[in-house]
Design a protein around this motif. Structure first.
Motif, PDB file in Angstrom:
ATOM      1  N   ASN A  24       6.495  -1.317  -8.700  1.00  0.00           N
ATOM      2  CA  ASN A  24       6.205  -2.414  -9.635  1.00  0.00           C
ATOM      3  C   ASN A  24       5.724  -3.678  -8.918  1.00  0.00           C
ATOM      4  OD1 ASN A  24       6.882  -0.896 -11.848  1.00  0.00           O
ATOM      5  ND2 ASN A  24       9.027  -1.566 -11.848  1.00  0.00           N
ATOM      6  N   GLU A  25       6.083  -3.793  -7.638  1.00  0.00           N
ATOM      7  CA  GLU A  25       5.711  -5.002  -6.873  1.00  0.00           C
ATOM      8  C   GLU A  25       4.333  -4.857  -6.218  1.00  0.00           C
ATOM      9  OE1 GLU A  25       8.020  -7.256  -7.307  1.00  0.00           O
ATOM     10  OE2 GLU A  25       9.201  -5.642  -8.239  1.00  0.00           O
ATOM     11  N   SER A  26       3.731  -3.684  -6.314  1.00  0.00           N
ATOM     12  CA  SER A  26       2.481  -3.448  -5.586  1.00  0.00           C
ATOM     13  C   SER A  26       1.342  -4.318  -6.093  1.00  0.00           C
ATOM     14  CB  SER A  26       2.076  -1.977  -5.710  1.00  0.00           C
ATOM     15  OG  SER A  26       3.015  -1.161  -5.068  1.00  0.00           O
ATOM     16  N   LYS A  27       0.454  -4.630  -5.147  1.00  0.00           N
ATOM     17  CA  LYS A  27      -0.754  -5.383  -5.501  1.00  0.00           C
ATOM     18  C   LYS A  27      -1.967  -4.505  -5.243  1.00  0.00           C
ATOM     19  CE  LYS A  27       0.731 -10.108  -4.758  1.00  0.00           C
ATOM     20  NZ  LYS A  27       0.414 -11.331  -4.015  1.00  0.00           N
ATOM     21  N   ILE A  28      -2.753  -4.342  -6.302  1.00  0.00           N
ATOM     22  CA  ILE A  28      -3.929  -3.474  -6.263  1.00  0.00           C
ATOM     23  C   ILE A  28      -5.163  -4.323  -6.571  1.00  0.00           C
ATOM     24  CG2 ILE A  28      -5.030  -1.475  -7.373  1.00  0.00           C
ATOM     25  CD1 ILE A  28      -2.142  -0.591  -8.222  1.00  0.00           C
ATOM     26  N   ALA A  29      -6.248  -4.075  -5.837  1.00  0.00           N
ATOM     27  CA  ALA A  29      -7.524  -4.720  -6.170  1.00  0.00           C
ATOM     28  C   ALA A  29      -8.516  -3.644  -6.582  1.00  0.00           C
ATOM     29  CB  ALA A  29      -8.060  -5.489  -4.972  1.00  0.00           C
ATOM     30  N   ASP A  30      -9.203  -3.854  -7.690  1.00  0.00           N
ATOM     31  CA  ASP A  30     -10.286  -2.962  -8.118  1.00  0.00           C
ATOM     32  C   ASP A  30     -11.597  -3.732  -7.953  1.00  0.00           C
ATOM     33  OD1 ASP A  30     -12.036  -1.181  -9.209  1.00  0.00           O
ATOM     34  OD2 ASP A  30     -11.023  -0.998 -11.147  1.00  0.00           O
ATOM     35  N   ILE A  31     -12.340  -3.377  -6.909  1.00  0.00           N
ATOM     36  CA  ILE A  31     -13.509  -4.163  -6.504  1.00  0.00           C
ATOM     37  C   ILE A  31     -14.786  -3.591  -7.117  1.00  0.00           C
ATOM     38  CG2 ILE A  31     -14.813  -4.989  -4.514  1.00  0.00           C
ATOM     39  CD1 ILE A  31     -12.230  -4.754  -2.875  1.00  0.00           C
ATOM     40  N   GLY A  32     -15.571  -4.476  -7.752  1.00  0.00           N
ATOM     41  CA  GLY A  32     -16.746  -4.018  -8.514  1.00  0.00           C
ATOM     42  C   GLY A  32     -16.258  -3.255  -9.728  1.00  0.00           C
ATOM     43  N   CYS A  33     -15.305  -3.868 -10.429  1.00  0.00           N
ATOM     44  CA  CYS A  33     -14.568  -3.182 -11.516  1.00  0.00           C
ATOM     45  C   CYS A  33     -15.414  -2.979 -12.765  1.00  0.00           C
ATOM     46  CB  CYS A  33     -13.312  -3.976 -11.863  1.00  0.00           C
ATOM     47  SG  CYS A  33     -13.666  -5.691 -12.353  1.00  0.00           S
ATOM     48  N   LEU A  78     -13.782 -11.908  -0.667  1.00  0.00           N
ATOM     49  CA  LEU A  78     -12.676 -11.567  -1.578  1.00  0.00           C
ATOM     50  C   LEU A  78     -11.547 -12.598  -1.510  1.00  0.00           C
ATOM     51  CD1 LEU A  78     -12.541  -7.708  -0.928  1.00  0.00           C
ATOM     52  CD2 LEU A  78     -13.324  -8.852  -3.016  1.00  0.00           C
ATOM     53  N   PRO A  79     -10.934 -12.867  -2.660  1.00  0.00           N
ATOM     54  CA  PRO A  79      -9.920 -13.932  -2.735  1.00  0.00           C
ATOM     55  C   PRO A  79      -8.511 -13.436  -2.388  1.00  0.00           C
ATOM     56  CG  PRO A  79     -10.334 -13.081  -4.924  1.00  0.00           C
ATOM     57  CD  PRO A  79     -11.209 -12.298  -3.971  1.00  0.00           C
ATOM     58  N   PHE A  80      -8.350 -12.703  -1.292  1.00  0.00           N
ATOM     59  CA  PHE A  80      -7.023 -12.193  -0.928  1.00  0.00           C
ATOM     60  C   PHE A  80      -6.622 -12.678   0.461  1.00  0.00           C
ATOM     61  CE2 PHE A  80      -8.980  -8.905  -3.704  1.00  0.00           C
ATOM     62  CZ  PHE A  80      -8.139  -9.063  -4.785  1.00  0.00           C
ATOM     63  N   GLN A  81      -5.310 -12.591   0.720  1.00  0.00           N
ATOM     64  CA  GLN A  81      -4.762 -12.915   2.044  1.00  0.00           C
ATOM     65  C   GLN A  81      -4.794 -11.644   2.907  1.00  0.00           C
ATOM     66  OE1 GLN A  81      -3.130 -16.094   2.469  1.00  0.00           O
ATOM     67  NE2 GLN A  81      -4.022 -16.503   0.454  1.00  0.00           N
ATOM     68  N   ASN A  82      -4.715 -11.836   4.198  1.00  0.00           N
ATOM     69  CA  ASN A  82      -4.562 -10.689   5.101  1.00  0.00           C
ATOM     70  C   ASN A  82      -3.280  -9.932   4.756  1.00  0.00           C
ATOM     71  OD1 ASN A  82      -6.873 -11.296   6.469  1.00  0.00           O
ATOM     72  ND2 ASN A  82      -5.857 -12.239   8.214  1.00  0.00           N
ATOM     73  N   GLU A  83      -3.365  -8.629   4.754  1.00  0.00           N
ATOM     74  CA  GLU A  83      -2.208  -7.744   4.541  1.00  0.00           C
ATOM     75  C   GLU A  83      -1.469  -8.038   3.234  1.00  0.00           C
ATOM     76  OE1 GLU A  83       0.141  -7.181   8.078  1.00  0.00           O
ATOM     77  OE2 GLU A  83      -1.637  -6.574   9.203  1.00  0.00           O
ATOM     78  N   GLU A  84      -2.228  -8.375   2.214  1.00  0.00           N
ATOM     79  CA  GLU A  84      -1.618  -8.679   0.911  1.00  0.00           C
ATOM     80  C   GLU A  84      -1.576  -7.439   0.004  1.00  0.00           C
ATOM     81  OE1 GLU A  84      -3.620 -11.909  -1.132  1.00  0.00           O
ATOM     82  OE2 GLU A  84      -2.549 -11.504  -3.004  1.00  0.00           O
ATOM     83  N   LEU A  85      -2.519  -6.522   0.186  1.00  0.00           N
ATOM     84  CA  LEU A  85      -2.724  -5.468  -0.817  1.00  0.00           C
ATOM     85  C   LEU A  85      -2.108  -4.130  -0.423  1.00  0.00           C
ATOM     86  CD1 LEU A  85      -6.506  -6.195  -1.572  1.00  0.00           C
ATOM     87  CD2 LEU A  85      -4.538  -6.883  -2.970  1.00  0.00           C
ATOM     88  N   ASP A  86      -1.631  -3.407  -1.433  1.00  0.00           N
ATOM     89  CA  ASP A  86      -1.113  -2.045  -1.250  1.00  0.00           C
ATOM     90  C   ASP A  86      -2.191  -1.001  -1.495  1.00  0.00           C
ATOM     91  OD1 ASP A  86       1.973  -2.449  -0.984  1.00  0.00           O
ATOM     92  OD2 ASP A  86       1.297  -3.817  -2.558  1.00  0.00           O
ATOM     93  N   LEU A  87      -3.231  -1.403  -2.214  1.00  0.00           N
ATOM     94  CA  LEU A  87      -4.296  -0.457  -2.550  1.00  0.00           C
ATOM     95  C   LEU A  87      -5.581  -1.201  -2.884  1.00  0.00           C
ATOM     96  CD1 LEU A  87      -5.450   2.318  -3.451  1.00  0.00           C
ATOM     97  CD2 LEU A  87      -4.274   2.015  -5.646  1.00  0.00           C
TER      98      LEU A  87
END
Ligand code: SAH
Length: 258
Positions: A47-56, A109-118
Protein backbone atom coordinates in the motif's frame (compact mmCIF):
# COMPACT_ATOMS: atom_id res chain seq x y z
CA UNK A 1 -11.62 24.07 -32.73
CA UNK A 2 -11.23 27.78 -32.06
CA UNK A 3 -9.08 30.25 -33.86
CA UNK A 4 -7.55 27.99 -36.45
CA UNK A 5 -6.36 30.87 -38.61
CA UNK A 6 -3.98 32.16 -36.00
CA UNK A 7 -2.34 28.80 -35.46
CA UNK A 8 0.64 27.46 -37.32
CA UNK A 9 0.06 24.35 -39.39
CA UNK A 10 2.26 22.43 -37.00
CA UNK A 11 0.21 23.42 -33.96
CA UNK A 12 -3.00 22.53 -35.74
CA UNK A 13 -1.68 19.11 -36.73
CA UNK A 14 -0.63 18.57 -33.19
CA UNK A 15 -4.08 19.38 -31.84
CA UNK A 16 -5.63 17.12 -34.44
CA UNK A 17 -3.40 14.25 -33.36
CA UNK A 18 -4.35 14.83 -29.73
CA UNK A 19 -8.03 14.95 -30.60
CA UNK A 20 -7.77 11.81 -32.71
CA UNK A 21 -6.14 9.84 -29.89
CA UNK A 22 -8.26 11.35 -27.11
CA UNK A 23 -11.26 9.53 -28.50
CA UNK A 24 -9.55 6.14 -28.10
CA UNK A 25 -9.13 4.12 -24.94
CA UNK A 26 -5.56 3.25 -25.83
CA UNK A 27 -2.95 5.31 -27.65
CA UNK A 28 -0.75 2.29 -28.40
CA UNK A 29 -0.93 -1.52 -28.73
CA UNK A 30 -1.73 -3.38 -25.50
CA UNK A 31 -4.55 -4.98 -23.52
CA UNK A 32 -5.71 -5.39 -19.92
CA UNK A 33 -4.58 -9.05 -20.03
CA UNK A 34 -1.06 -8.06 -21.01
CA UNK A 35 -0.85 -5.34 -18.35
CA UNK A 36 -1.93 -7.91 -15.74
CA UNK A 37 0.59 -10.44 -17.04
CA UNK A 38 3.45 -7.93 -16.78
CA UNK A 39 2.25 -6.96 -13.29
CA UNK A 40 2.43 -10.59 -12.20
CA UNK A 41 6.27 -10.30 -12.13
CA UNK A 42 6.21 -7.60 -9.43
CA UNK A 43 6.66 -9.04 -5.96
CA UNK A 44 7.50 -5.85 -4.10
CA UNK A 45 4.31 -3.80 -4.06
CA UNK A 46 2.49 -2.72 -0.89
CA UNK A 47 0.00 0.00 0.00
CA UNK A 48 2.98 2.32 0.56
CA UNK A 49 4.48 1.72 -2.88
CA UNK A 50 5.05 4.53 -5.32
CA UNK A 51 4.49 3.78 -8.99
CA UNK A 52 5.05 6.06 -11.99
CA UNK A 53 3.28 5.44 -15.30
CA UNK A 54 5.30 7.41 -17.85
CA UNK A 55 3.64 8.47 -21.11
CA UNK A 56 0.38 7.31 -19.55
CA UNK A 57 -1.90 8.83 -22.21
CA UNK A 58 -5.53 8.85 -21.10
CA UNK A 59 -4.76 6.06 -18.59
CA UNK A 60 -6.22 2.89 -20.14
CA UNK A 61 -3.45 0.72 -18.67
CA UNK A 62 -3.05 2.81 -15.50
CA UNK A 63 -6.54 2.00 -14.26
CA UNK A 64 -5.82 -1.69 -14.84
CA UNK A 65 -2.64 -1.42 -12.75
CA UNK A 66 -4.60 0.33 -9.98
CA UNK A 67 -7.15 -2.45 -10.04
CA UNK A 68 -4.56 -5.23 -9.71
CA UNK A 69 -1.76 -3.75 -7.60
CA UNK A 70 -1.54 -1.73 -4.42
CA UNK A 71 0.25 1.57 -4.00
CA UNK A 72 -0.02 5.10 -5.32
CA UNK A 73 0.29 5.75 -9.06
CA UNK A 74 1.39 8.99 -10.70
CA UNK A 75 0.62 9.17 -14.42
CA UNK A 76 2.85 11.51 -16.43
CA UNK A 77 2.15 12.70 -19.94
CA UNK A 78 3.31 15.62 -22.04
CA UNK A 79 -0.20 16.42 -23.30
CA UNK A 80 -2.57 18.28 -20.96
CA UNK A 81 -5.65 17.01 -22.85
CA UNK A 82 -4.64 13.42 -22.10
CA UNK A 83 -4.00 14.21 -18.43
CA UNK A 84 -7.43 15.87 -18.12
CA UNK A 85 -9.06 12.70 -19.45
CA UNK A 86 -6.79 10.59 -17.24
CA UNK A 87 -7.93 12.42 -14.10
CA UNK A 88 -11.57 12.25 -15.20
CA UNK A 89 -11.21 8.48 -15.60
CA UNK A 90 -9.54 8.18 -12.22
CA UNK A 91 -12.41 10.07 -10.53
CA UNK A 92 -15.04 8.10 -12.42
CA UNK A 93 -13.54 4.88 -11.03
CA UNK A 94 -13.21 6.44 -7.58
CA UNK A 95 -9.44 6.02 -7.71
CA UNK A 96 -8.53 9.70 -7.23
CA UNK A 97 -6.84 9.06 -3.84
CA UNK A 98 -4.43 6.55 -5.40
CA UNK A 99 -4.15 7.51 -9.04
CA UNK A 100 -3.34 10.97 -10.21
CA UNK A 101 -2.15 12.41 -13.48
CA UNK A 102 0.29 15.27 -13.95
CA UNK A 103 1.56 17.02 -17.04
CA UNK A 104 5.29 16.51 -17.46
CA UNK A 105 8.01 15.23 -19.71
CA UNK A 106 9.81 11.93 -19.50
CA UNK A 107 13.13 13.69 -19.95
CA UNK A 108 12.54 15.80 -16.84
CA UNK A 109 10.63 13.66 -14.34
CA UNK A 110 9.36 15.17 -11.07
CA UNK A 111 10.73 12.45 -8.74
CA UNK A 112 13.49 12.13 -6.15
CA UNK A 113 16.34 9.66 -6.42
CA UNK A 114 15.33 6.20 -5.17
CA UNK A 115 11.73 7.27 -4.60
CA UNK A 116 9.90 4.75 -6.79
CA UNK A 117 9.06 1.06 -6.39
CA UNK A 118 7.99 0.67 -10.00
CA UNK A 119 8.32 2.53 -13.28
CA UNK A 120 5.72 1.55 -15.86
CA UNK A 121 5.63 2.71 -19.46
CA UNK A 122 3.55 1.13 -22.23
CA UNK A 123 4.32 2.18 -25.79
CA UNK A 124 5.92 5.48 -24.82
CA UNK A 125 9.64 5.11 -24.03
CA UNK A 126 10.41 5.41 -27.76
CA UNK A 127 9.81 9.14 -27.38
CA UNK A 128 13.28 9.44 -25.81
CA UNK A 129 14.51 6.01 -26.91
CA UNK A 130 14.65 2.74 -24.97
CA UNK A 131 18.32 2.92 -24.08
CA UNK A 132 18.20 6.52 -22.92
CA UNK A 133 15.03 5.92 -20.87
CA UNK A 134 16.52 2.83 -19.21
CA UNK A 135 19.60 4.80 -18.21
CA UNK A 136 17.98 8.08 -17.18
CA UNK A 137 15.02 6.68 -15.25
CA UNK A 138 17.08 4.24 -13.19
CA UNK A 139 18.06 6.72 -10.50
CA UNK A 140 14.42 7.27 -9.51
CA UNK A 141 14.06 3.60 -8.55
CA UNK A 142 14.85 2.13 -5.15
CA UNK A 143 17.42 -0.68 -5.24
CA UNK A 144 15.47 -3.85 -6.05
CA UNK A 145 12.60 -1.89 -7.63
CA UNK A 146 11.15 -2.77 -11.03
CA UNK A 147 10.86 -1.26 -14.47
CA UNK A 148 8.31 -2.55 -17.00
CA UNK A 149 8.08 -1.06 -20.49
CA UNK A 150 6.57 -2.16 -23.79
CA UNK A 151 8.32 -1.28 -26.99
CA UNK A 152 8.23 -2.01 -30.73
CA UNK A 153 10.83 -4.67 -31.54
CA UNK A 154 12.03 -6.76 -34.46
CA UNK A 155 11.37 -10.50 -34.28
CA UNK A 156 13.93 -11.39 -36.95
CA UNK A 157 17.42 -10.27 -37.89
CA UNK A 158 16.38 -9.59 -41.47
CA UNK A 159 13.22 -7.96 -42.79
CA UNK A 160 11.60 -7.04 -46.10
CA UNK A 161 12.84 -3.64 -47.25
CA UNK A 162 9.44 -1.91 -47.09
CA UNK A 163 8.88 -2.55 -43.42
CA UNK A 164 12.53 -2.05 -42.52
CA UNK A 165 12.46 1.40 -44.08
CA UNK A 166 9.11 2.31 -42.53
CA UNK A 167 10.37 1.63 -39.01
CA UNK A 168 13.79 3.17 -39.54
CA UNK A 169 11.97 6.41 -40.42
CA UNK A 170 9.45 6.09 -37.55
CA UNK A 171 11.77 4.87 -34.82
CA UNK A 172 15.42 4.15 -35.59
CA UNK A 173 15.78 2.69 -32.06
CA UNK A 174 13.74 -0.40 -33.01
CA UNK A 175 15.93 -3.48 -32.52
CA UNK A 176 15.81 -7.23 -31.95
CA UNK A 177 14.78 -8.46 -28.51
CA UNK A 178 18.20 -9.75 -27.47
CA UNK A 179 19.79 -6.34 -28.15
CA UNK A 180 17.15 -4.59 -26.04
CA UNK A 181 17.74 -7.02 -23.20
CA UNK A 182 21.48 -6.34 -23.43
CA UNK A 183 20.79 -2.59 -23.25
CA UNK A 184 18.69 -3.14 -20.15
CA UNK A 185 21.44 -5.23 -18.55
CA UNK A 186 24.11 -2.64 -19.34
CA UNK A 187 21.95 0.12 -17.85
CA UNK A 188 22.04 -1.70 -14.51
CA UNK A 189 19.01 -3.95 -14.33
CA UNK A 190 18.57 -7.69 -13.96
CA UNK A 191 16.47 -8.72 -16.98
CA UNK A 192 13.60 -10.54 -15.25
CA UNK A 193 11.32 -11.26 -18.21
CA UNK A 194 10.41 -10.39 -21.77
CA UNK A 195 7.31 -11.46 -23.63
CA UNK A 196 5.77 -10.70 -26.99
CA UNK A 197 2.34 -9.06 -26.94
CA UNK A 198 -0.29 -11.18 -28.70
CA UNK A 199 -1.68 -9.95 -32.01
CA UNK A 200 -5.02 -8.95 -30.51
CA UNK A 201 -3.20 -6.08 -28.74
CA UNK A 202 -2.81 -4.53 -32.19
CA UNK A 203 -5.93 -5.72 -33.98
CA UNK A 204 -8.71 -5.80 -31.39
CA UNK A 205 -7.41 -3.21 -28.90
CA UNK A 206 -5.59 -0.71 -31.11
CA UNK A 207 -6.58 -0.76 -34.79
CA UNK A 208 -10.22 -1.93 -34.60
CA UNK A 209 -11.42 0.96 -32.36
CA UNK A 210 -9.76 3.38 -34.79
CA UNK A 211 -12.01 2.37 -37.70
CA UNK A 212 -15.25 4.03 -36.44
CA UNK A 213 -13.18 6.85 -34.88
CA UNK A 214 -11.63 7.57 -38.29
CA UNK A 215 -15.04 7.81 -39.95
CA UNK A 216 -16.34 10.25 -37.37
CA UNK A 217 -13.13 12.23 -37.57
CA UNK A 218 -13.29 12.48 -41.37
CA UNK A 219 -16.92 13.61 -41.21
CA UNK A 220 -16.11 16.30 -38.69
CA UNK A 221 -13.08 17.51 -40.68
CA UNK A 222 -14.42 16.97 -44.18
CA UNK A 223 -12.11 18.66 -46.69
CA UNK A 224 -9.38 19.24 -44.12
CA UNK A 225 -6.12 18.03 -45.62
CA UNK A 226 -4.22 17.55 -42.39
CA UNK A 227 -7.03 15.43 -40.95
CA UNK A 228 -7.25 13.33 -44.11
CA UNK A 229 -3.51 12.76 -44.09
CA UNK A 230 -3.57 11.75 -40.44
CA UNK A 231 -6.23 9.12 -41.10
CA UNK A 232 -4.40 7.98 -44.23
CA UNK A 233 -1.20 7.46 -42.21
CA UNK A 234 -3.01 5.47 -39.55
CA UNK A 235 -4.62 3.27 -42.18
CA UNK A 236 -1.29 2.72 -43.90
CA UNK A 237 0.30 1.72 -40.60
CA UNK A 238 -2.49 -0.78 -39.93
CA UNK A 239 -2.08 -2.28 -43.42
CA UNK A 240 1.66 -2.65 -42.89
CA UNK A 241 0.98 -4.41 -39.62
CA UNK A 242 -1.28 -6.95 -41.30
CA UNK A 243 1.26 -7.50 -44.04
CA UNK A 244 4.43 -7.72 -41.93
CA UNK A 245 3.36 -8.80 -38.44
CA UNK A 246 5.66 -11.84 -38.67
CA UNK A 247 8.64 -9.48 -38.51
CA UNK A 248 7.83 -7.08 -35.66
CA UNK A 249 5.58 -6.46 -32.75
CA UNK A 250 5.43 -5.07 -29.26
CA UNK A 251 7.45 -6.67 -26.49
CA UNK A 252 7.27 -6.16 -22.73
CA UNK A 253 10.66 -5.78 -21.02
CA UNK A 254 10.77 -6.23 -17.26
CA UNK A 255 13.86 -5.47 -15.22
CA UNK A 256 14.90 -5.16 -11.61
CA UNK A 257 17.30 -2.45 -10.50
CA UNK A 258 20.54 -3.99 -9.24
N1 SAH B 1 0.67 4.37 -22.39
C1 SAH B 1 -0.43 4.76 -23.25
C2 SAH B 1 -0.04 5.80 -24.29
C3 SAH B 1 1.00 5.38 -25.29
S1 SAH B 1 1.19 6.58 -26.63
C4 SAH B 1 -1.02 3.51 -23.91
O1 SAH B 1 -0.33 2.48 -23.96
O2 SAH B 1 -2.15 3.57 -24.40
C5 SAH B 1 2.63 7.49 -26.14
C6 SAH B 1 2.33 8.56 -25.10
O3 SAH B 1 3.54 9.25 -24.79
C7 SAH B 1 1.35 9.63 -25.58
O4 SAH B 1 0.32 9.75 -24.65
C8 SAH B 1 2.20 10.90 -25.64
O5 SAH B 1 1.46 12.04 -25.31
C9 SAH B 1 3.25 10.62 -24.60
N2 SAH B 1 4.48 11.40 -24.73
C10 SAH B 1 5.15 11.74 -25.87
N3 SAH B 1 6.28 12.40 -25.56
C11 SAH B 1 6.33 12.48 -24.21
C12 SAH B 1 7.27 13.05 -23.28
N4 SAH B 1 8.36 13.67 -23.71
N5 SAH B 1 7.01 12.94 -21.96
C13 SAH B 1 5.90 12.31 -21.51
N6 SAH B 1 4.98 11.75 -22.34
C14 SAH B 1 5.19 11.85 -23.67
Amino acid sequence: MMNNESKSIHEFDFELICEYYSGLERQGPGSPEVTIKALSFMDNLTNESKIADIGCGTGGQTMVIADHASGHITGIDLFPAFIDLFNMNSRKLNLQDRVNGVVGSMDNLPFQNEELDLIWSEGAIYNIGFERGMNEWRRFLKPGAFIAVSEASWFTEERPLEIDKFWKDEYPGIDIISNKVAQMQTAGYIPMATFVLPENCWTEHFYAPQVPAQEKFLEKYAGNKAAEELVENQRHEAELYHKYKAFYGYVFYIGKKM
